[in-house]
Design a protein around this motif. Sequence first.
Motif, PDB file in Angstrom:
ATOM      1  N   SER A 259       4.502   1.275  12.519  1.00 12.53           N
ATOM      2  CA  SER A 259       5.744   1.627  11.821  1.00 12.53           C
ATOM      3  C   SER A 259       6.681   0.430  11.740  1.00 12.53           C
ATOM      4  CB  SER A 259       6.456   2.774  12.533  1.00 12.53           C
ATOM      5  OG  SER A 259       5.666   3.924  12.515  1.00 12.53           O
TER       6      SER A 259
ATOM      7  N   ASP B  77       0.839  -1.201   0.000  1.00 12.73           N
ATOM      8  CA  ASP B  77       0.000   0.000   0.000  1.00 12.73           C
ATOM      9  C   ASP B  77       0.874   1.251   0.000  1.00 12.73           C
ATOM     10  OD1 ASP B  77      -2.404  -1.500   0.240  1.00 12.73           O
ATOM     11  OD2 ASP B  77      -1.996  -1.756   2.385  1.00 12.73           O
ATOM     12  N   PRO B  78       0.373   2.360  -0.552  1.00 12.33           N
ATOM     13  CA  PRO B  78       1.135   3.615  -0.494  1.00 12.33           C
ATOM     14  C   PRO B  78       1.288   4.084   0.949  1.00 12.33           C
ATOM     15  CG  PRO B  78      -1.016   3.953  -1.552  1.00 12.33           C
ATOM     16  CD  PRO B  78      -0.911   2.516  -1.221  1.00 12.33           C
ATOM     17  N   GLY B  79       2.337   4.834   1.197  1.00  9.95           N
ATOM     18  CA  GLY B  79       2.545   5.359   2.540  1.00  9.95           C
ATOM     19  C   GLY B  79       3.790   6.205   2.640  1.00  9.95           C
ATOM     20  N   SER B  80       4.089   6.595   3.863  1.00  9.56           N
ATOM     21  CA  SER B  80       5.303   7.368   4.127  1.00  9.56           C
ATOM     22  C   SER B  80       5.777   7.071   5.537  1.00  9.56           C
ATOM     23  CB  SER B  80       5.055   8.861   3.944  1.00  9.56           C
ATOM     24  OG  SER B  80       4.070   9.302   4.847  1.00  9.56           O
ATOM     25  N   LEU B  81       7.053   7.310   5.754  1.00  3.92           N
ATOM     26  CA  LEU B  81       7.681   7.018   7.032  1.00  3.92           C
ATOM     27  C   LEU B  81       8.907   7.907   7.169  1.00  3.92           C
ATOM     28  CD1 LEU B  81       7.636   4.921   9.433  1.00  3.92           C
ATOM     29  CD2 LEU B  81       9.178   3.549   8.043  1.00  3.92           C
TER      30      LEU B  81
ATOM     31  N   SER C  32       8.672   8.006   1.046  1.00  4.61           N
ATOM     32  CA  SER C  32       7.281   8.053   0.579  1.00  4.61           C
ATOM     33  C   SER C  32       7.190   7.148  -0.642  1.00  4.61           C
ATOM     34  CB  SER C  32       6.876   9.472   0.174  1.00  4.61           C
ATOM     35  OG  SER C  32       6.938  10.328   1.275  1.00  4.61           O
TER      36      SER C  32
ATOM     37  N   ALA D 198       4.028  12.346   9.595  1.00  2.00           N
ATOM     38  CA  ALA D 198       4.295  10.960   9.200  1.00  2.00           C
ATOM     39  C   ALA D 198       4.861  10.190  10.388  1.00  2.00           C
ATOM     40  CB  ALA D 198       5.272  10.920   8.031  1.00  2.00           C
TER      41      ALA D 198
ATOM     42  N   THR E  72       5.536  -1.830   9.064  1.00  2.00           N
ATOM     43  CA  THR E  72       5.936  -1.279   7.759  1.00  2.00           C
ATOM     44  C   THR E  72       7.390  -1.640   7.470  1.00  2.00           C
ATOM     45  OG1 THR E  72       4.362   0.539   7.936  1.00  2.00           O
ATOM     46  CG2 THR E  72       6.213   0.850   6.418  1.00  2.00           C
TER      47      THR E  72
ATOM     48  N   GLU F  84       4.559   4.905  -3.520  1.00  2.00           N
ATOM     49  CA  GLU F  84       3.278   4.667  -4.165  1.00  2.00           C
ATOM     50  C   GLU F  84       3.554   4.052  -5.529  1.00  2.00           C
ATOM     51  OE1 GLU F  84      -0.841   7.007  -5.307  1.00  2.00           O
ATOM     52  OE2 GLU F  84       0.841   8.145  -4.540  1.00  2.00           O
TER      53      GLU F  84
END
Length: 117
Positions: A96, A30-34, A46, A61, A99, A48
């Motif tokens: 997190s 899945d798209p996301g950011s950290l 980031s 984030a 992820t 996607e």
Amino acid sequence: ARDGAGMVRLIDPVKTLTAVAGELAGRMKDPGSLNLKTNLDSLSLSWEAAEMTIGTPIVGAPTIRLPQWALAQLLYGFQTPTALAAERWIRGSRASLQTLEQMFPIRAHYQYAADHF
């Protein structure tokens, strides 16, 4: 110890992660950011559609804090984020860490004979 574990020094986290961004993004469902905060640098990841951007930290984030050597261990697949978090080397929310587990799986690695010591 000479044979204690993989020993890697990460000098430039931004340049390193930029070089492997496509591989990391391809692992994410899945798209996301950290945000990652090491003793050397703070940056954001980031992703996607199998593309990743490395940049400055993103306000709001999720943030993971870890030493640069722990990030190197993750990049090389020597240890899991959960194992490092259990030893309190990685700090962040449970989501997190999940992820990171997806982004940095344990991997078989090869070390050239010249690098053995």
